[in-house]
Scaffold this motif. Sequence first.
Motif, PDB file in Angstrom:
ATOM      1  N   HIS A 168     -29.912 -31.399 -14.139  1.00  0.00           N
ATOM      2  CA  HIS A 168     -29.431 -32.716 -13.975  1.00  0.00           C
ATOM      3  C   HIS A 168     -28.952 -32.708 -12.534  1.00  0.00           C
ATOM      4  N   PHE A 169     -28.921 -33.937 -11.739  1.00  0.00           N
ATOM      5  CA  PHE A 169     -28.494 -34.178 -10.615  1.00  0.00           C
ATOM      6  C   PHE A 169     -27.319 -35.237 -10.515  1.00  0.00           C
ATOM      7  N   SER A 170     -26.456 -35.048  -9.615  1.00  0.00           N
ATOM      8  CA  SER A 170     -25.374 -36.180  -9.099  1.00  0.00           C
ATOM      9  C   SER A 170     -24.686 -35.893  -7.766  1.00  0.00           C
ATOM     10  N   ALA A 171     -23.999 -36.786  -7.254  1.00  0.00           N
ATOM     11  CA  ALA A 171     -23.453 -36.503  -5.988  1.00  0.00           C
ATOM     12  C   ALA A 171     -22.076 -37.089  -5.936  1.00  0.00           C
ATOM     13  N   THR A 172     -21.218 -36.556  -5.063  1.00  0.00           N
ATOM     14  CA  THR A 172     -19.937 -37.150  -4.673  1.00  0.00           C
ATOM     15  C   THR A 172     -20.205 -38.469  -4.139  1.00  0.00           C
ATOM     16  N   SER A 173     -19.021 -39.379  -4.150  1.00  0.00           N
ATOM     17  CA  SER A 173     -19.365 -40.590  -3.276  1.00  0.00           C
ATOM     18  C   SER A 173     -17.835 -41.125  -3.039  1.00  0.00           C
ATOM     19  N   ARG A 174     -18.015 -42.016  -1.747  1.00  0.00           N
ATOM     20  CA  ARG A 174     -16.634 -42.399  -1.391  1.00  0.00           C
ATOM     21  C   ARG A 174     -16.357 -43.595  -1.985  1.00  0.00           C
ATOM     22  N   SER A 175     -17.200 -44.130  -2.936  1.00  0.00           N
ATOM     23  CA  SER A 175     -17.134 -45.675  -3.569  1.00  0.00           C
ATOM     24  C   SER A 175     -16.292 -45.517  -4.840  1.00  0.00           C
ATOM     25  N   PRO A 176     -15.137 -46.103  -4.853  1.00  0.00           N
ATOM     26  CA  PRO A 176     -14.384 -46.197  -6.099  1.00  0.00           C
ATOM     27  C   PRO A 176     -14.939 -47.276  -7.297  1.00  0.00           C
ATOM     28  N   ILE A 177     -15.174 -46.792  -8.252  1.00  0.00           N
ATOM     29  CA  ILE A 177     -15.776 -47.643  -9.319  1.00  0.00           C
ATOM     30  C   ILE A 177     -14.809 -47.719 -10.397  1.00  0.00           C
ATOM     31  N   THR A 178     -14.543 -48.824 -11.071  1.00  0.00           N
ATOM     32  CA  THR A 178     -13.818 -48.749 -12.198  1.00  0.00           C
ATOM     33  C   THR A 178     -14.180 -48.201 -13.420  1.00  0.00           C
ATOM     34  N   LEU A 179     -13.613 -47.501 -14.267  1.00  0.00           N
ATOM     35  CA  LEU A 179     -13.960 -47.216 -15.450  1.00  0.00           C
ATOM     36  C   LEU A 179     -14.265 -48.085 -16.484  1.00  0.00           C
ATOM     37  N   GLY A 180     -15.415 -47.982 -17.263  1.00  0.00           N
ATOM     38  CA  GLY A 180     -16.104 -48.904 -18.168  1.00  0.00           C
ATOM     39  C   GLY A 180     -17.543 -49.021 -17.982  1.00  0.00           C
ATOM     40  N   HIS A 181     -18.146 -49.674 -19.233  1.00  0.00           N
ATOM     41  CA  HIS A 181     -19.595 -49.685 -19.152  1.00  0.00           C
ATOM     42  C   HIS A 181     -20.277 -48.438 -18.902  1.00  0.00           C
ATOM     43  N   SER A 182     -21.192 -48.025 -18.053  1.00  0.00           N
ATOM     44  CA  SER A 182     -21.717 -46.671 -17.914  1.00  0.00           C
ATOM     45  C   SER A 182     -21.018 -45.664 -17.134  1.00  0.00           C
ATOM     46  N   ILE A 183     -19.660 -46.113 -16.656  1.00  0.00           N
ATOM     47  CA  ILE A 183     -18.932 -45.229 -16.128  1.00  0.00           C
ATOM     48  C   ILE A 183     -17.820 -44.734 -16.938  1.00  0.00           C
ATOM     49  N   GLU A 184     -18.145 -43.663 -17.539  1.00  0.00           N
ATOM     50  CA  GLU A 184     -17.191 -43.131 -18.594  1.00  0.00           C
ATOM     51  C   GLU A 184     -16.104 -42.033 -18.103  1.00  0.00           C
ATOM     52  N   HIS A 185     -16.170 -41.559 -17.090  1.00  0.00           N
ATOM     53  CA  HIS A 185     -15.478 -40.325 -16.470  1.00  0.00           C
ATOM     54  C   HIS A 185     -15.294 -40.443 -15.054  1.00  0.00           C
ATOM     55  N   ALA A 186     -14.280 -39.896 -14.443  1.00  0.00           N
ATOM     56  CA  ALA A 186     -14.112 -40.025 -13.026  1.00  0.00           C
ATOM     57  C   ALA A 186     -13.279 -38.999 -12.688  1.00  0.00           C
ATOM     58  N   LEU A 187     -13.626 -38.248 -11.645  1.00  0.00           N
ATOM     59  CA  LEU A 187     -12.765 -37.235 -10.865  1.00  0.00           C
ATOM     60  C   LEU A 187     -12.395 -37.788  -9.457  1.00  0.00           C
ATOM     61  N   SER A 188     -11.121 -37.667  -9.135  1.00  0.00           N
ATOM     62  CA  SER A 188     -10.842 -37.904  -7.768  1.00  0.00           C
ATOM     63  C   SER A 188     -10.591 -36.847  -6.829  1.00  0.00           C
ATOM     64  N   PHE A 189     -10.840 -36.714  -5.521  1.00  0.00           N
ATOM     65  CA  PHE A 189     -10.400 -35.481  -5.039  1.00  0.00           C
ATOM     66  C   PHE A 189     -10.633 -35.656  -3.510  1.00  0.00           C
ATOM     67  N   ALA A 190     -10.198 -35.114  -2.401  1.00  0.00           N
ATOM     68  CA  ALA A 190     -10.329 -35.185  -1.133  1.00  0.00           C
ATOM     69  C   ALA A 190     -11.659 -34.837  -0.636  1.00  0.00           C
ATOM     70  N   ASP A 191     -12.301 -35.394   0.362  1.00  0.00           N
ATOM     71  CA  ASP A 191     -13.653 -35.359   1.004  1.00  0.00           C
ATOM     72  C   ASP A 191     -13.729 -33.879   1.468  1.00  0.00           C
ATOM     73  N   ASN A 192     -14.902 -33.312   1.616  1.00  0.00           N
ATOM     74  CA  ASN A 192     -15.124 -32.279   2.275  1.00  0.00           C
ATOM     75  C   ASN A 192     -15.513 -32.152   3.571  1.00  0.00           C
ATOM     76  N   TYR A 193     -15.655 -33.213   4.326  1.00  0.00           N
ATOM     77  CA  TYR A 193     -15.604 -33.250   5.733  1.00  0.00           C
ATOM     78  C   TYR A 193     -14.222 -33.346   6.789  1.00  0.00           C
ATOM     79  N   GLY A 194     -13.306 -33.341   6.137  1.00  0.00           N
ATOM     80  CA  GLY A 194     -12.053 -33.300   6.892  1.00  0.00           C
ATOM     81  C   GLY A 194     -11.712 -34.681   7.311  1.00  0.00           C
TER      82      GLY A 194
END
Length: 240
Positions: A168-194
């Motif tokens: 499977h494939f996915s990617a981190t994003s800077r876009s905040p998306i509200t939970l609901g519909h297809s978005i069932e789970h979310a993790l939030s963390f600091a970016d890896n670029y500083g």
Amino acid sequence: SAHLLHMPIDSDIWEMMLHSRSLVLVDDEVSTGKTFGNLYRALVDAGLSRIERVVTCVLTDWSGGAVHDGIEASVHRVSLLQGAYRFHEDINAPLPDMPEVGIVAEGGWPLSPAKDWGRLGVRSVEDSLAPKLEVKPDERVIVVGTSEFVWRPFLLAERLERAGADAHFSATSRSPITLGHSIEHALSFADNYGLGIPNFLYNVRPGQFDRVLICTETPPQAVPAALVDTLGAEVIFDEP
């Protein structure tokens, strides 16, 4: 929209870009068309003055043709879905707490031009991530790209699938998306670029996969330890 333009450092690619007559702009969606218009003008101002045709390629197009505004060249729109929407203001609706993600500064971690995957202009991209990585038949593996670093991780996911994994494939994003519909789970963390901005990973739950491979163009220590620990992930660094 503000745009940070990365120009080729290879003289041949630079000349090829300056003489381009067609420009393909890719995004996930288009609504007002202003982002594409601003990007087009920024590229023209940067030297791409010979553009005759612009092709916009998105998943969903809500612009109603507004993307043509502000682009002098001929525009052809490509999308999976087209539609329209209207908002009816609810003056009593609480305002969401939105993180600041509109940052175009350089981060605190160095990036190697020698391992550029396209940011500076390339003619081909090698499948060079973790060449000795092995998987078991039907092993559930998810490859996670980080921010813009997605093409080489995607090539890795395809290679693991050919090797027999349930990849499977996915990617981190800077876009905040509200939970609901297809978005069932979310993790939030600091970016890896500083850059100091929050990043998100959607629909990847702890324990959901046998292996989680987080791929990064920044040094491994730049990937938030909390994210790695939460997912029990392995970090794959695209070493120069």
